[in-house]
Design a protein around this motif. Structure first.
Motif, PDB file in Angstrom:
ATOM      1  N   GLN A 292       0.824  -1.210   0.000  1.00  4.21           N
ATOM      2  CA  GLN A 292       0.000   0.000   0.000  1.00  4.21           C
ATOM      3  C   GLN A 292       0.855   1.256   0.000  1.00  4.21           C
ATOM      4  O   GLN A 292       0.547   2.246  -0.687  1.00  4.21           O
ATOM      5  CB  GLN A 292      -0.934  -0.019   1.211  1.00  4.21           C
ATOM      6  N   GLN A 293       1.951   1.239   0.756  1.00  2.13           N
ATOM      7  CA  GLN A 293       2.850   2.394   0.791  1.00  2.13           C
ATOM      8  C   GLN A 293       3.481   2.637  -0.577  1.00  2.13           C
ATOM      9  O   GLN A 293       3.631   3.792  -1.005  1.00  2.13           O
ATOM     10  CB  GLN A 293       3.932   2.178   1.844  1.00  2.13           C
ATOM     11  N   VAL A 294       3.839   1.576  -1.252  1.00  2.00           N
ATOM     12  CA  VAL A 294       4.395   1.713  -2.605  1.00  2.00           C
ATOM     13  C   VAL A 294       3.341   2.277  -3.548  1.00  2.00           C
ATOM     14  O   VAL A 294       3.609   3.197  -4.334  1.00  2.00           O
ATOM     15  CB  VAL A 294       4.915   0.347  -3.107  1.00  2.00           C
ATOM     16  N   ARG A 295       2.131   1.757  -3.479  1.00  3.76           N
ATOM     17  CA  ARG A 295       1.042   2.239  -4.343  1.00  3.76           C
ATOM     18  C   ARG A 295       0.769   3.719  -4.122  1.00  3.76           C
ATOM     19  O   ARG A 295       0.533   4.480  -5.075  1.00  3.76           O
ATOM     20  CB  ARG A 295      -0.223   1.442  -4.061  1.00  3.76           C
ATOM     21  N   ASP A 296       0.837   4.154  -2.852  1.00  4.03           N
ATOM     22  CA  ASP A 296       0.500   5.536  -2.508  1.00  4.03           C
ATOM     23  C   ASP A 296       1.682   6.488  -2.644  1.00  4.03           C
ATOM     24  O   ASP A 296       1.581   7.669  -2.286  1.00  4.03           O
ATOM     25  CB  ASP A 296      -0.040   5.592  -1.072  1.00  4.03           C
ATOM     26  N   GLY A 297       2.821   5.988  -3.126  1.00  2.00           N
ATOM     27  CA  GLY A 297       3.982   6.840  -3.324  1.00  2.00           C
ATOM     28  C   GLY A 297       4.747   7.170  -2.064  1.00  2.00           C
ATOM     29  O   GLY A 297       5.577   8.085  -2.056  1.00  2.00           O
ATOM     30  N   GLN A 298       4.495   6.425  -0.994  1.00  2.00           N
ATOM     31  CA  GLN A 298       5.166   6.679   0.278  1.00  2.00           C
ATOM     32  C   GLN A 298       6.455   5.875   0.435  1.00  2.00           C
ATOM     33  O   GLN A 298       7.210   6.105   1.371  1.00  2.00           O
ATOM     34  CB  GLN A 298       4.222   6.356   1.435  1.00  2.00           C
ATOM     35  N   ALA A 299       6.685   4.921  -0.457  1.00  2.00           N
ATOM     36  CA  ALA A 299       7.892   4.091  -0.391  1.00  2.00           C
ATOM     37  C   ALA A 299       8.335   3.777  -1.808  1.00  2.00           C
ATOM     38  O   ALA A 299       7.687   3.002  -2.510  1.00  2.00           O
ATOM     39  CB  ALA A 299       7.621   2.808   0.389  1.00  2.00           C
ATOM     40  N   GLY A 300       9.449   4.381  -2.219  1.00  2.00           N
ATOM     41  CA  GLY A 300       9.977   4.118  -3.546  1.00  2.00           C
ATOM     42  C   GLY A 300      11.024   3.036  -3.560  1.00  2.00           C
ATOM     43  O   GLY A 300      11.385   2.514  -4.622  1.00  2.00           O
ATOM     44  N   VAL A 301      11.539   2.687  -2.372  1.00  2.00           N
ATOM     45  CA  VAL A 301      12.564   1.653  -2.238  1.00  2.00           C
ATOM     46  C   VAL A 301      12.102   0.648  -1.192  1.00  2.00           C
ATOM     47  O   VAL A 301      11.630   1.023  -0.117  1.00  2.00           O
ATOM     48  CB  VAL A 301      13.927   2.249  -1.814  1.00  2.00           C
ATOM     49  N   VAL A 302      12.244  -0.646  -1.517  1.00  2.00           N
ATOM     50  CA  VAL A 302      11.861  -1.722  -0.596  1.00  2.00           C
ATOM     51  C   VAL A 302      13.115  -2.518  -0.254  1.00  2.00           C
ATOM     52  O   VAL A 302      13.620  -3.278  -1.078  1.00  2.00           O
ATOM     53  CB  VAL A 302      10.805  -2.642  -1.227  1.00  2.00           C
ATOM     54  N   PRO A 303      13.680  -2.327   0.958  1.00  2.00           N
ATOM     55  CA  PRO A 303      14.863  -3.093   1.362  1.00  2.00           C
ATOM     56  C   PRO A 303      14.471  -4.425   1.988  1.00  2.00           C
ATOM     57  O   PRO A 303      13.588  -4.493   2.847  1.00  2.00           O
ATOM     58  CB  PRO A 303      15.533  -2.179   2.393  1.00  2.00           C
ATOM     59  N   LEU A 304      15.137  -5.504   1.546  1.00  2.00           N
ATOM     60  CA  LEU A 304      14.869  -6.849   2.037  1.00  2.00           C
ATOM     61  C   LEU A 304      16.193  -7.578   2.245  1.00  2.00           C
ATOM     62  O   LEU A 304      17.173  -7.306   1.547  1.00  2.00           O
ATOM     63  CB  LEU A 304      14.037  -7.647   1.026  1.00  2.00           C
ATOM     64  N   SER A 305      16.209  -8.513   3.163  1.00  2.00           N
ATOM     65  CA  SER A 305      17.412  -9.337   3.285  1.00  2.00           C
ATOM     66  C   SER A 305      17.571 -10.220   2.056  1.00  2.00           C
ATOM     67  O   SER A 305      18.677 -10.415   1.542  1.00  2.00           O
ATOM     68  CB  SER A 305      17.349 -10.193   4.553  1.00  2.00           C
ATOM     69  N   ALA A 306      16.454 -10.766   1.563  1.00  2.00           N
ATOM     70  CA  ALA A 306      16.458 -11.613   0.371  1.00  2.00           C
ATOM     71  C   ALA A 306      15.050 -11.636  -0.203  1.00  2.00           C
ATOM     72  O   ALA A 306      14.080 -11.303   0.484  1.00  2.00           O
ATOM     73  CB  ALA A 306      16.927 -13.031   0.706  1.00  2.00           C
ATOM     74  N   LEU A 307      14.911 -12.056  -1.447  1.00  2.00           N
ATOM     75  CA  LEU A 307      13.588 -12.088  -2.066  1.00  2.00           C
ATOM     76  C   LEU A 307      12.657 -13.093  -1.411  1.00  2.00           C
ATOM     77  O   LEU A 307      11.438 -12.984  -1.527  1.00  2.00           O
ATOM     78  CB  LEU A 307      13.716 -12.392  -3.559  1.00  2.00           C
ATOM     79  N   SER A 308      13.202 -14.062  -0.689  1.00  2.00           N
ATOM     80  CA  SER A 308      12.348 -15.013   0.029  1.00  2.00           C
ATOM     81  C   SER A 308      11.576 -14.333   1.145  1.00  2.00           C
ATOM     82  O   SER A 308      10.605 -14.899   1.665  1.00  2.00           O
ATOM     83  CB  SER A 308      13.181 -16.164   0.603  1.00  2.00           C
ATOM     84  N   ARG A 309      11.975 -13.109   1.524  1.00  2.00           N
ATOM     85  CA  ARG A 309      11.197 -12.358   2.530  1.00  2.00           C
ATOM     86  C   ARG A 309       9.858 -11.913   1.953  1.00  2.00           C
ATOM     87  O   ARG A 309       8.914 -11.674   2.715  1.00  2.00           O
ATOM     88  CB  ARG A 309      11.972 -11.134   3.015  1.00  2.00           C
ATOM     89  N   LEU A 310       9.757 -11.794   0.633  1.00  2.00           N
ATOM     90  CA  LEU A 310       8.452 -11.544   0.025  1.00  2.00           C
ATOM     91  C   LEU A 310       7.594 -12.792   0.130  1.00  2.00           C
ATOM     92  O   LEU A 310       6.421 -12.724   0.475  1.00  2.00           O
ATOM     93  CB  LEU A 310       8.608 -11.136  -1.446  1.00  2.00           C
ATOM     94  N   SER A 311       8.194 -13.934  -0.201  1.00  2.00           N
ATOM     95  CA  SER A 311       7.528 -15.222  -0.068  1.00  2.00           C
ATOM     96  C   SER A 311       8.472 -16.312  -0.538  1.00  2.00           C
ATOM     97  O   SER A 311       9.348 -16.083  -1.376  1.00  2.00           O
ATOM     98  CB  SER A 311       6.246 -15.263  -0.901  1.00  2.00           C
ATOM     99  N   ARG A 312       8.264 -17.519  -0.010  1.00  2.00           N
ATOM    100  CA  ARG A 312       8.925 -18.707  -0.538  1.00  2.00           C
ATOM    101  C   ARG A 312       8.021 -19.428  -1.542  1.00  2.00           C
ATOM    102  O   ARG A 312       8.441 -20.392  -2.173  1.00  2.00           O
ATOM    103  CB  ARG A 312       9.319 -19.658   0.596  1.00  2.00           C
TER     104      ARG A 312
END
Length: 312
Positions: A221-241
């Protein structure tokens, strides 16, 4: 890597020796019931069949998100693509449910399982055969074209001669994806240990759960609303496995102009980047520590990290 006929899989060392031998023994030793161990085994066999049925080029892209995760997985003598394939087929199976949610499987148990699966899976992937029906790992390139183009560019970059750390690519045009609906949402327990960046929430949930927890939805939602242009993650598996869910979220982020930074990867709507070898092992509990390691990153990636540091 080639495909394997369904009629031959039960005779393979992967099923005979690992799935029907070593794996149930390891799970029983950790206190799983016979029914739970059987559900894990059935799921691992199913996922291995689906993975083995994929074309080589598609296979390479599908396992790319997990290459940074396996930088220190044993056996270290096995190629990185094979260790990443073990993650997709075995680590990302129902095994996760008995690890992530306070189950009896500890990190050392997961490491023992994936190490034991590596050689048998390698033998399975060498065999030729026919595609598998209802393959949920297939068709993700058409379903999530932006995410697939991005990961394909990353995959090509990582198998190059290593001279480039970043590479531009063209993201295809596609309809703008919507947020997941309320029927796909659930509330997960808050994590008290994860040290995230920018006030992001940490939750405790199974990485293979197809639903969307409140922290993931808030970030989208933050990305959609322009409140977050960068998403920091340890790895892509943090989005989902769950590969389908992982690419669905990445598709959403890219479509809304966000840049994803992991410990070793840069994924944006027009450029990808990968740290030169050796990769840094992701740390899901202390993202700030691993994000401070700039060695081997490209200039765009380094610039984003330095900008993030000002928010820490």
């Amino acid at each position: 890597m080639t495909t394997m006929a369904e009629s031959n899989i039960n005779d393979s060392a992967f099923v005979r020796d690992f799935c029907h031998g070593l794996l149930p023994e390891l799970l029983a030793d950790r206190g799983l019931s016979r029914d739970d161990a059987r559900s894990v085994t059935v799921d691992v066999i199913r996922r291995a069949r689906m993975l083995a049925a994929l074309p080589v080029g598609y296979f390479d892209v599908l396992v790319t998100p997990f290459l940074e995760e396996v930088s220190q997985h044993r056996p270290l003598s096995a190629p990185a693509w094979l260790r990443a394939a073990v993650v997709v087929a075995v680590r990302n199976s129902r095994l996760e449910d008995f690890h992530a949610l306070g189950g009896t499987l500890r990190q050392a148990d997961m490491a023992a399982v994936t190490e034991a699966a590596t050689e048998p899976l390698a033998l399975l992937l060498k065999e030729a055969g026919k595609p598998v029906r209802n393959n949920t790992l297939a068709g993700l390139d058409a379903k999530y074209p932006r995410a697939w183009a991005c990961l394909a560019a990353l995959s090509d970059l990582m198998v190059s001669d290593g001279a480039d750390t970043e590479r531009p690519y063209r993201m295809p045009q596609a309809p703008l994806p919507d947020l997941p609906g309320s029927d796909e949402a659930f509330h997960a327990e808050q994590s008290a240990t994860a040290k995230l960046i920018g006030g992001a929430q940490g939750v405790i949930a199974s990485g293979v759960d197809p639903r969307f927890d409140q922290a993931l939805l808030a970030m989208m939602q933050q990305v959609r609303d322009g409140q977050a242009g960068v998403v920091p993650l340890s790895a892509l598996s943090r989005l989902s496995r769950n590969s389908d869910k992982q690419l669905r979220v990445l598709e959403y982020l890219l479509a809304h102009g966000a840049t994803v930074l992991t410990t070793n990867y840069l994924l944006s709507p027009d450029i990808v980047g990968a740290r030169t070898r050796p990769l840094v092992k992701p740390d899901s509990y202390d993202l700030r520590r691993t994000m401070k390691q700039l060695r081997g990153l490209g200039p765009t990636h380094t610039g984003w990290i330095k900008a993030l540091r000002k928010q820490w």
